[in-house]
Motif scaffolding. Structure first.
Motif, PDB file in Angstrom:
ATOM      1  N   PRO A 341    -126.609  25.952 104.057  1.00 17.72           N
ATOM      2  CA  PRO A 341    -125.620  25.456 103.091  1.00 17.72           C
ATOM      3  C   PRO A 341    -126.170  24.481 102.046  1.00 17.72           C
ATOM      4  O   PRO A 341    -125.656  24.426 100.946  1.00 17.72           O
ATOM      5  N   ASP A 342    -127.176  23.679 102.389  1.00 22.03           N
ATOM      6  CA  ASP A 342    -127.617  22.636 101.457  1.00 22.03           C
ATOM      7  C   ASP A 342    -129.103  22.778 101.157  1.00 22.03           C
ATOM      8  O   ASP A 342    -129.944  22.749 102.052  1.00 22.03           O
ATOM      9  N   LEU A 343    -129.398  22.879  99.862  1.00 19.70           N
ATOM     10  CA  LEU A 343    -130.781  23.064  99.422  1.00 19.70           C
ATOM     11  C   LEU A 343    -131.683  21.908  99.858  1.00 19.70           C
ATOM     12  O   LEU A 343    -132.826  22.109 100.272  1.00 19.70           O
ATOM     13  N   ARG A 344    -131.148  20.680  99.789  1.00 20.53           N
ATOM     14  CA  ARG A 344    -132.007  19.513 100.019  1.00 20.53           C
ATOM     15  C   ARG A 344    -132.544  19.433 101.444  1.00 20.53           C
ATOM     16  O   ARG A 344    -133.605  18.876 101.689  1.00 20.53           O
ATOM     17  N   THR A 345    -131.802  20.013 102.409  1.00 23.72           N
ATOM     18  CA  THR A 345    -132.263  19.966 103.801  1.00 23.72           C
ATOM     19  C   THR A 345    -133.596  20.709 103.964  1.00 23.72           C
ATOM     20  O   THR A 345    -134.343  20.449 104.902  1.00 23.72           O
ATOM     21  N   MET A 346    -133.896  21.598 103.022  1.00 24.46           N
ATOM     22  CA  MET A 346    -135.141  22.365 103.108  1.00 24.46           C
ATOM     23  C   MET A 346    -136.386  21.476 103.042  1.00 24.46           C
ATOM     24  O   MET A 346    -137.455  21.861 103.500  1.00 24.46           O
ATOM     25  N   TYR A 347    -136.239  20.308 102.408  1.00 22.93           N
ATOM     26  CA  TYR A 347    -137.421  19.451 102.178  1.00 22.93           C
ATOM     27  C   TYR A 347    -137.364  18.147 102.954  1.00 22.93           C
ATOM     28  O   TYR A 347    -138.126  17.237 102.687  1.00 22.93           O
ATOM     29  N   GLU A 348    -136.441  18.039 103.924  1.00 20.08           N
ATOM     30  CA  GLU A 348    -136.317  16.778 104.654  1.00 20.08           C
ATOM     31  C   GLU A 348    -137.258  16.685 105.828  1.00 20.08           C
ATOM     32  O   GLU A 348    -137.361  15.650 106.475  1.00 20.08           O
ATOM     33  N   SER A 349    -137.969  17.768 106.137  1.00 22.78           N
ATOM     34  CA  SER A 349    -138.941  17.783 107.241  1.00 22.78           C
ATOM     35  C   SER A 349    -138.320  17.329 108.560  1.00 22.78           C
ATOM     36  O   SER A 349    -138.930  16.578 109.310  1.00 22.78           O
ATOM     37  N   ASP A 350    -137.083  17.723 108.808  1.00 20.82           N
ATOM     38  CA  ASP A 350    -136.416  17.396 110.058  1.00 20.82           C
ATOM     39  C   ASP A 350    -136.696  18.536 111.044  1.00 20.82           C
ATOM     40  O   ASP A 350    -136.261  19.670 110.836  1.00 20.82           O
ATOM     41  N   VAL A 351    -137.417  18.223 112.118  1.00 25.01           N
ATOM     42  CA  VAL A 351    -137.824  19.297 113.036  1.00 25.01           C
ATOM     43  C   VAL A 351    -136.627  19.960 113.723  1.00 25.01           C
ATOM     44  O   VAL A 351    -136.687  21.125 114.087  1.00 25.01           O
ATOM     45  N   ARG A 352    -135.520  19.198 113.871  1.00 21.70           N
ATOM     46  CA  ARG A 352    -134.326  19.815 114.487  1.00 21.70           C
ATOM     47  C   ARG A 352    -133.771  20.889 113.555  1.00 21.70           C
ATOM     48  O   ARG A 352    -133.348  21.956 113.991  1.00 21.70           O
ATOM     49  N   TRP A 353    -133.814  20.606 112.252  1.00 22.51           N
ATOM     50  CA  TRP A 353    -133.379  21.593 111.252  1.00 22.51           C
ATOM     51  C   TRP A 353    -134.280  22.822 111.326  1.00 22.51           C
ATOM     52  O   TRP A 353    -133.814  23.958 111.310  1.00 22.51           O
ATOM     53  N   LEU A 354    -135.579  22.562 111.442  1.00 25.95           N
ATOM     54  CA  LEU A 354    -136.548  23.662 111.469  1.00 25.95           C
ATOM     55  C   LEU A 354    -136.403  24.484 112.757  1.00 25.95           C
ATOM     56  O   LEU A 354    -136.548  25.704 112.753  1.00 25.95           O
ATOM     57  N   GLU A 355    -136.101  23.789 113.874  1.00 23.22           N
ATOM     58  CA  GLU A 355    -135.833  24.490 115.137  1.00 23.22           C
ATOM     59  C   GLU A 355    -134.681  25.479 114.938  1.00 23.22           C
ATOM     60  O   GLU A 355    -134.683  26.589 115.444  1.00 23.22           O
ATOM     61  N   HIS A 356    -133.677  25.038 114.184  1.00 26.75           N
ATOM     62  CA  HIS A 356    -132.472  25.842 113.994  1.00 26.75           C
ATOM     63  C   HIS A 356    -132.676  26.963 112.973  1.00 26.75           C
ATOM     64  O   HIS A 356    -132.346  28.116 113.240  1.00 26.75           O
ATOM     65  N   TYR A 357    -133.213  26.609 111.811  1.00 25.99           N
ATOM     66  CA  TYR A 357    -133.302  27.597 110.733  1.00 25.99           C
ATOM     67  C   TYR A 357    -134.668  28.287 110.654  1.00 25.99           C
ATOM     68  O   TYR A 357    -134.819  29.271 109.943  1.00 25.99           O
ATOM     69  N   GLY A 358    -135.657  27.737 111.358  1.00 27.50           N
ATOM     70  CA  GLY A 358    -137.010  28.286 111.263  1.00 27.50           C
ATOM     71  C   GLY A 358    -137.165  29.587 112.041  1.00 27.50           C
ATOM     72  O   GLY A 358    -136.269  30.020 112.754  1.00 27.50           O
ATOM     73  N   PHE A 359    -138.341  30.191 111.902  1.00 29.37           N
ATOM     74  CA  PHE A 359    -138.611  31.478 112.538  1.00 29.37           C
ATOM     75  C   PHE A 359    -139.805  31.355 113.466  1.00 29.37           C
ATOM     76  O   PHE A 359    -140.766  30.657 113.154  1.00 29.37           O
ATOM     77  N   ALA A 360    -139.746  32.042 114.603  1.00 31.09           N
ATOM     78  CA  ALA A 360    -140.898  32.087 115.500  1.00 31.09           C
ATOM     79  C   ALA A 360    -141.897  33.085 114.943  1.00 31.09           C
ATOM     80  O   ALA A 360    -141.507  34.103 114.355  1.00 31.09           O
ATOM     81  N   ALA A 361    -143.169  32.766 115.117  1.00 29.98           N
ATOM     82  CA  ALA A 361    -144.203  33.600 114.500  1.00 29.98           C
ATOM     83  C   ALA A 361    -144.127  35.047 114.973  1.00 29.98           C
ATOM     84  O   ALA A 361    -144.407  35.964 114.212  1.00 29.98           O
ATOM     85  N   LEU A 362    -143.726  35.252 116.239  1.00 30.29           N
ATOM     86  CA  LEU A 362    -143.791  36.608 116.776  1.00 30.29           C
ATOM     87  C   LEU A 362    -142.514  37.416 116.607  1.00 30.29           C
ATOM     88  O   LEU A 362    -142.494  38.590 116.914  1.00 30.29           O
ATOM     89  N   ASP A 363    -141.427  36.777 116.144  1.00 39.10           N
ATOM     90  CA  ASP A 363    -140.257  37.625 115.920  1.00 39.10           C
ATOM     91  C   ASP A 363    -139.829  37.610 114.454  1.00 39.10           C
ATOM     92  O   ASP A 363    -138.668  37.690 114.135  1.00 39.10           O
ATOM     93  N   ARG A 364    -140.842  37.503 113.598  1.00 37.78           N
ATOM     94  CA  ARG A 364    -140.514  37.518 112.181  1.00 37.78           C
ATOM     95  C   ARG A 364    -140.046  38.912 111.794  1.00 37.78           C
ATOM     96  O   ARG A 364    -140.702  39.900 112.083  1.00 37.78           O
TER      97      ARG A 364
END
Ligand code: PHE
Length: 376
Positions: A341-364
């Motif tokens: 929903p929010d563009l700015r969260t992309m650059y906050e380097s919050d690992v919890r955000w990345l856990e949620h929205y990020g991708f695992a290397a093997l299931d890309r």
């Protein structure tokens, strides 16, 4: 009444102790040893350089030959017996130690496997990879260029002369004059990469240029640093039908919607003629944006046929070569595809955000396995 302390000096009197007593004492100390370290102390006390048996053997020299032979044989037999007892005890203690470790360090193979902590792939990187994969199948390769650009590549060659109003719209970051008095800029779009490629390479050219871009702008939908991907095709006989076919194919693959409506609206860019803005089908359902054939439109990309002046600025003859170009924001299509929903969260380097929205290397997701196919 207090009795005075009596200090007793316990001194082993070797001459006093019979060989039999010595033997029993040493064997008892061996039997009592509960660790290999204590057993070794018993060995040193008996057989070491100053050990009881060693000392006893030294006394043999004082005896006459007959007595020496009998006493020597007796001591040696006790020594052999002690040595055998030491070896047996040592083996026993080593086995006991092994048994203890086997019991203590047993691994329960039925426990669930603890996966090592793994990093996540940022949605921007993931989206770039998907874009590259899709255009790769269409015959494009990736081209890159510098973030710090000069006026010529970022503006002038793209048919944006110094007094052109489009320069104001770009909210440019200017760098201080360099040693030669030239004022460089942080590139405001990825289009300078198409200029560099046209100058340096001969057609046919089929490139996409993903990368960082910079504009003096910041709110919920704008970040001073963001990503674009530019596309450029230059060849003989290229027309707007190629442009349309290519982008329709891309958007349907990227959003994984086979009947995704794609609309081209006339627009204006200094570097393309004609120019178009591209919309894709969408709908807003309970505040959530859905991509597909729902009747509403969402603007997503700018494109057009490369302006003849731009071709000429890069040394290409517009009578011989034509081309098309397009450019779009990567954050925007990543947010649309993955519901961020929010563009700015992309650059906050919050690992919890990345856990949620990020991708695992093997299931890309990729073109072969689809969105969920590669999961392990
Ligand atoms: N460079 C344009 C921008 O940043 C996008 C674009 C690229 C439009 C290529 C047309 C062709 O707005």
């Amino acid at each position: 009444m207090l009795r005075p302390f009596i200090f007793v000096r316990l001194e082993k009197n070797l001459a006093m102790e019979s060989l039999e007593d010595l033997r029993s004492r040493v064997l008892a100390s061996i039997a009592a040893a509960e660790t290999l370290a204590v057993l070794d102390q018993a060995r040193v006390a008996a057989l070491g350089r100053k050990g009881d048996i060693t000392e006893r053997l030294k006394t043999l020299g004082q005896l006459d030959p007959d007595a020496r032979r009998t006493a020597g044989a007796a001591i040696n037999s006790v020594r052999d017996e002690i040595q055998a007892a030491l070896e047996a005890a040592s083996l026993h203690l080593a086995n006991a130690e092994l048994d203890r470790r086997l019991a203590e360090e047993r691994i329960d193979v039925t426990l669930p496997v603890a996966w090592p902590a793994a990093g996540r792939i940022h949605p921007i990187s993931q989206t770039v990879d998907e874009i590259v994969a899709i255009f790769g199948t269409l015959g494009f390769r990736v081209a890159e260029g510098p973030h710090i650009e000069d006026d010529f590549h970022n503006f002038t060659a793209l048919n944006i002369p110094p007094d052109h109003p489009a320069r104001q719209e770009h909210d440019t970051f200017y760098l201080p004059d360099d040693a030669e008095g030239v004022r460089k800029v942080l590139r405001t779009h990825t289009s300078p990469v198409q200029i560099r490629t046209m100058i340096n390479e001969k057609p046919p050219i089929r490139i996409i240029c993903p990368g960082r871009t910079f504009r003096f702008d910041s709110d919920a939908t704008h970040s001073p640093m963001f990503h674009q991907v530019e596309g450029l095709v230059i060849d003989r006989g290229v027309n707007m039908g190629h442009l349309k076919g290519c982008l329709v194919e891309f958007f349907r693959a990227f959003f994984d919607v086979d009947d995704l409506p794609v609309r081209f609206r006339p627009s204006y860019f200094p570097f393309t003629e004609p120019s178009a803005e591209v919309d894709i089908g969408c709908a807003r359902v309970n505040g959530e944006l859905k991509i597909g054939n729902y009747g509403s439109w969402l603007e997503i990309l700018g494109c057009g046929m490369v302006h003849p002046k731009v071709l000429a600025n890069c040394g290409l003859d517009p009578a011989e070569y034509q081309g098309f170009a397009f450019g779009m924001g990567i954050e925007r299509i990543a947010m649309l595809k993955y519901g961020i929903p929010d563009l700015r969260t992309m650059y906050e380097s919050d690992v919890r955000w990345l856990e949620h929205y990020g991708f695992a290397a093997l299931d890309r997701p990729n073109l072969v396995t689809g969105l969920t196919g590669g999961a392990v």
